[in-house]
Motif scaffolding. Sequence first.
Motif, PDB file in Angstrom:
ATOM      1  N   ALA A 146      -4.305  -2.171  -9.540  1.00 16.61           N
ATOM      2  CA  ALA A 146      -2.934  -1.673  -9.711  1.00 16.61           C
ATOM      3  C   ALA A 146      -2.021  -2.842 -10.059  1.00 16.61           C
ATOM      4  N   LEU A 177       2.355   2.623  -5.158  1.00 15.89           N
ATOM      5  CA  LEU A 177       1.561   3.812  -4.787  1.00 15.89           C
ATOM      6  C   LEU A 177       1.350   3.910  -3.283  1.00 15.89           C
ATOM      7  N   LYS A 196      -9.944   3.753  -2.025  1.00 16.64           N
ATOM      8  CA  LYS A 196      -8.557   3.484  -2.417  1.00 16.64           C
ATOM      9  C   LYS A 196      -8.082   2.113  -1.964  1.00 16.64           C
ATOM     10  N   GLY A 197      -7.029   1.653  -2.617  1.00 20.86           N
ATOM     11  CA  GLY A 197      -6.405   0.390  -2.251  1.00 20.86           C
ATOM     12  C   GLY A 197      -5.703  -0.199  -3.456  1.00 20.86           C
ATOM     13  N   THR A 211       2.615   5.029  -0.852  1.00 20.28           N
ATOM     14  CA  THR A 211       3.645   5.970  -0.409  1.00 20.28           C
ATOM     15  C   THR A 211       3.000   7.317  -0.090  1.00 20.28           C
ATOM     16  N   ALA A 212       3.576   8.019   0.862  1.00 20.18           N
ATOM     17  CA  ALA A 212       2.971   9.279   1.335  1.00 20.18           C
ATOM     18  C   ALA A 212       2.837  10.284   0.191  1.00 20.18           C
ATOM     19  N   GLY A 265       1.295  -2.853  -9.570  1.00 18.58           N
ATOM     20  CA  GLY A 265       2.232  -2.967  -8.445  1.00 18.58           C
ATOM     21  C   GLY A 265       1.667  -2.275  -7.221  1.00 18.58           C
ATOM     22  N   SER A 266       2.457  -2.203  -6.164  1.00 17.47           N
ATOM     23  CA  SER A 266       1.969  -1.560  -4.937  1.00 17.47           C
ATOM     24  C   SER A 266       2.814  -0.341  -4.574  1.00 17.47           C
ATOM     25  N   HIS A 306      -9.461   6.619   1.761  1.00 16.21           N
ATOM     26  CA  HIS A 306      -8.809   5.334   1.969  1.00 16.21           C
ATOM     27  C   HIS A 306      -9.621   4.605   3.034  1.00 16.21           C
ATOM     28  N   SER A 357       0.831  10.156  -2.425  1.00 22.48           N
ATOM     29  CA  SER A 357       0.333   9.713  -3.736  1.00 22.48           C
ATOM     30  C   SER A 357      -1.162  10.003  -3.886  1.00 22.48           C
ATOM     31  N   GLY A 358      -1.880  10.023  -2.770  1.00 22.93           N
ATOM     32  CA  GLY A 358      -3.305  10.346  -2.826  1.00 22.93           C
ATOM     33  C   GLY A 358      -3.541  11.791  -3.274  1.00 22.93           C
ATOM     34  N   ASP A 359      -2.627  12.682  -2.902  1.00 24.58           N
ATOM     35  CA  ASP A 359      -2.770  14.085  -3.310  1.00 24.58           C
ATOM     36  C   ASP A 359      -2.674  14.202  -4.831  1.00 24.58           C
TER      37      ASP A 359
HETATM   38  N1  LIG Z   1      -0.870  -1.594  -1.756  1.00 26.22           N
HETATM   39  C1  LIG Z   1      -1.243  -0.707  -2.687  1.00 26.22           C
HETATM   40  N2  LIG Z   1      -1.194  -1.027  -3.999  1.00 26.22           N
HETATM   41  C2  LIG Z   1      -1.548  -0.147  -4.941  1.00 26.22           C
HETATM   42  N3  LIG Z   1      -1.985   1.103  -4.687  1.00 26.22           N
HETATM   43  C3  LIG Z   1      -2.060   1.484  -3.412  1.00 26.22           C
HETATM   44  C4  LIG Z   1      -1.702   0.617  -2.344  1.00 26.22           C
HETATM   45  N4  LIG Z   1      -1.880   1.287  -1.175  1.00 26.22           N
HETATM   46  C5  LIG Z   1      -2.318   2.511  -1.508  1.00 26.22           C
HETATM   47  N5  LIG Z   1      -2.438   2.644  -2.839  1.00 26.22           N
HETATM   48  C6  LIG Z   1      -2.895   3.836  -3.578  1.00 26.22           C
HETATM   49  O1  LIG Z   1      -2.064   4.938  -3.182  1.00 26.22           O
HETATM   50  C7  LIG Z   1      -2.847   6.104  -2.965  1.00 26.22           C
HETATM   51  C8  LIG Z   1      -2.686   6.516  -1.487  1.00 26.22           C
HETATM   52  O2  LIG Z   1      -3.544   7.545  -1.154  1.00 26.22           O
HETATM   53  P1  LIG Z   1      -3.685   8.071   0.344  1.00 26.22           P
HETATM   54  O3  LIG Z   1      -3.913   6.927   1.262  1.00 26.22           O
HETATM   55  O4  LIG Z   1      -4.679   9.161   0.321  1.00 26.22           O
HETATM   56  O5  LIG Z   1      -2.212   8.627   0.639  1.00 26.22           O
HETATM   57  P2  LIG Z   1      -1.712  10.084   1.016  1.00 26.22           P
HETATM   58  O6  LIG Z   1      -2.703  10.638   1.967  1.00 26.22           O
HETATM   59  O7  LIG Z   1      -0.373   9.861   1.659  1.00 26.22           O
HETATM   60  O8  LIG Z   1      -1.605  10.843  -0.243  1.00 26.22           O
HETATM   61  C9  LIG Z   1      -4.261   5.742  -3.363  1.00 26.22           C
HETATM   62  O9  LIG Z   1      -4.473   6.075  -4.718  1.00 26.22           O
HETATM   63  C10 LIG Z   1      -4.299   4.214  -3.192  1.00 26.22           C
HETATM   64  O10 LIG Z   1      -5.238   3.581  -4.038  1.00 26.22           O
END
Ligand SMILES: Nc1ncnc2c1ncn2[C@@H]1O[C@H](COP(=O)(O)OP(=O)(O)O)[C@@H](O)[C@H]1O
Length: 484
Positions: A408, A413, A390-391, A415-416, A410-411, A356, A418-420
Motif C-alpha cells: 500500500a 486503509l 492483510k496489512g 479504518t473500520a 499509504g496507510s 487480518h 475497509s475490509g468489507d
Molecule cells: N497500516 C495499513 N496500511 C495499509 N493498509 C492497511 C493497514 N492496516 C490495514 N490495512 C488494510 O485495511 C483493510 C482492513 O481490513 P479489516 O482488518 O478486515 O477491517 P474491517 O474489519 O474493519 O473491515 C485490509 O485490506 C488491510 O490490508
Amino acid sequence: MQGIWTTEHLRAAEARLLAATPEGALMQRAAFGVAVQAADLLAEHTGHVVGRRVALLVGAGNNGGDALWAGSFLRRRGVAVTAVLLNPERTHAAGLAALRRSGGRVITPARASQLLESVDLVIDGIIGLSARGALRGDAAALVGHIGAPVLAVDLPSGVDPDTGAVTGPAITATRTVTFGARKPVHVLNPERCGEVVLIDIGLAPELGEPDLRRLDGVDIAAAWPVPGPHDNKYTQGVTGVAAGSATYPGAAVLATGAAVLATSGMVRYAGPAADVVRARWPEVIATGSVTDAGRVQAWVVGPGIGTGQEGRGVLRQVLEAGVPVCADADATTLMARFPEVLDAREPGTPLVLTPHAGEFARLTGHELGHDRVAAVREAARKYDAVVLLKGNTTLVAAPDGRVLVNVAQGSWLATAGSGDVLSGLIGALLAGGVDPWLAAGAAAGVHSLAADLAARGVPVSASGVLAAIPDALRHLRHPGFPRP
Ligand SMILES: Nc1ncnc2c1ncn2[C@@H]1O[C@H](COP(=O)(O)OP(=O)(O)O)[C@@H](O)[C@H]1O
Ligand SMILES: NC(=O)C1=CN([C@@H]2O[C@H](COP(=O)(O)OP(=O)(O)OC[C@H]3O[C@@H](n4cnc5c(N)ncnc54)[C@H](O)[C@@H]3O)[C@@H](O)[C@H]2O)[C@@H](O)CC1
Ligand SMILES: [K+]
C-alpha cells in the motif's frame, strides 16, 4: 508483473553471472549506481554535490566493497568522503585501495559518532545479502548517531533480507539502491527501505521463477473483467453477498456496494440487512436468506454475520453451493472455531480467505511470527485455499506456494469497514471467472489505490474508499484519463 527473489535464489544466479564476468566488473557496475544515487540525494537535500560530505559505513563483505567503490566515484565529483571501517581486518581490499587512491579518508568506529552527526549523507554498506539478524557491535552503537539521510546499499542493514523482520538495531534508509533483482525485504519492509531503485547488472537471464510477485497496473487492468458486445448481466457472473445483520447492516452495504462497483453484471444480497442494502443499492436483488437468493457464480460470506449459530448456518450453506467463495471476517473466525464446517465445501471449489493478523492467528492456531511469507504459504496449503493476509503489505498465497505482494502506498486503509470493501471486490472478480489468486491480488491493488485516490493526504472512511473504486479502475484501465 514484477518478480522478487529470495537470497538463496539470488546467490545461485549471481554465482552464474560472476563466473561469466571479469573480476570486479559487477561490483563496479553496482557501485557506480550507488554513486549516482548518492549524488542525486545530495543535490536533492542540499542543493549541491561538490564540497558535500559523505560518510561510508563499511562492513566486512562485498556490501562494504560496493560502498568503498561508490565513495571513490563520489570523490571524482568533488565530494569529501570518509569511510568508517567496522571490521578493518576483513574490509574489501580492492574497494579500500580505490577509495584511498581517490583521496578518501578512513577512520575507526571510535571516532565516527561526531562524523555521522555532521555529514550530509550516510552510505550504508554494513551488510547486504549475507545479513543474519540485527546489527551488532560498533555498527549497532553507531546507528543512533546518524543525523543525515541514508542511502542503503542493496538493503538497509539489520533488516532481514528475506523476511523484512527487524529484531534489534537496524538502518532506516531514505533510499535503497539494489542490484539485479528486488529482494523480499524491499516489499516486506518498505518503511525501512525508503524509495527502492533497481540497478541493472545483467542478472536477468540468470534469474529463474520469482519467489514473490507484484502486480503492476497493467496486470490488474488486464485481469479485470470487462463486458463484451455479446455479454448480458448473467454471462459476466452474478456475485452473491451473505453479510451483515439487522444490528450491523453496514458490513452488508459496504461489501455489496464494492461488488456493484467492481464489475458490470449483477449482485444478489442474502441476509437480514436486505432492506438497508436495497435502499442504498437499488440495483441489488436482495433477499432474506441464502436459500432464497437464486443462482450466483461466487459468494462473499462473513462480514458482520456474527460468530453464532446463525452465522455458522450461513457459512455452511454458502460452502455447499459449489461455487467459488470469498470468506472474510466472521467467516474466518467460524472456520477456526468449527473446522468441520469446511466439510460442506465441495473438493476443488475455489476458496479465498482474507484474514487480518488476529484472524490469521485464529485460523492457524499460533501468532504470526517474523516470517509472514512462510506463514501465509503454510496456511494456504493447510486450507487448500488462497489466503490473503492483510496489512500495509498484503500477501496472497496460493496452495501451490505462489505468493503475490501488494504494497500500500499509504496507510489510510487502516479504518473500520475497509475490509468489507475488499471482500466485495474479490467476490465480484471470482464471479467473473478470474483465477482466485489473481483475483485476490488484483482486488488488493485496486483497494489500496482507491484508498489513495480517496484520501489524498487526509483520512478517508470505508465509504470513501468504496466511492473511489470507479476512479481507481479508470486510473488503471485508462492511465491518461483526466482525474476528476
Ligand atoms: N497500516 C495499513 N496500511 C495499509 N493498509 C492497511 C493497514 N492496516 C490495514 N490495512 C488494510 O485495511 C483493510 C482492513 O481490513 P479489516 O482488518 O478486515 O477491517 P474491517 O474489519 O474493519 O473491515 C485490509 O485490506 C488491510 O490490508
Ligand atoms: N555477488 C555479486 O554478484 C554482487 C554482490 N554485491 C554486493 O555484495 C553483497 C553481499 O556481500 P557478501 O556476501 O560479501 O556479504 P555482506 O557484505 O552482506 O556481509 C558481510 C559479512 O557481514 C557479516 N554479518 C552478517 N550479519 C551480520 C550482522 N547482523 N551484524 C554484523 N555483521 C554481520 C557476515 O560475516 C558477512 O559475511 C550484496 O548485498 C551486494 O551489496 C554487489 O557488489 C554486486 C555484485
Ligand atoms: K546495506
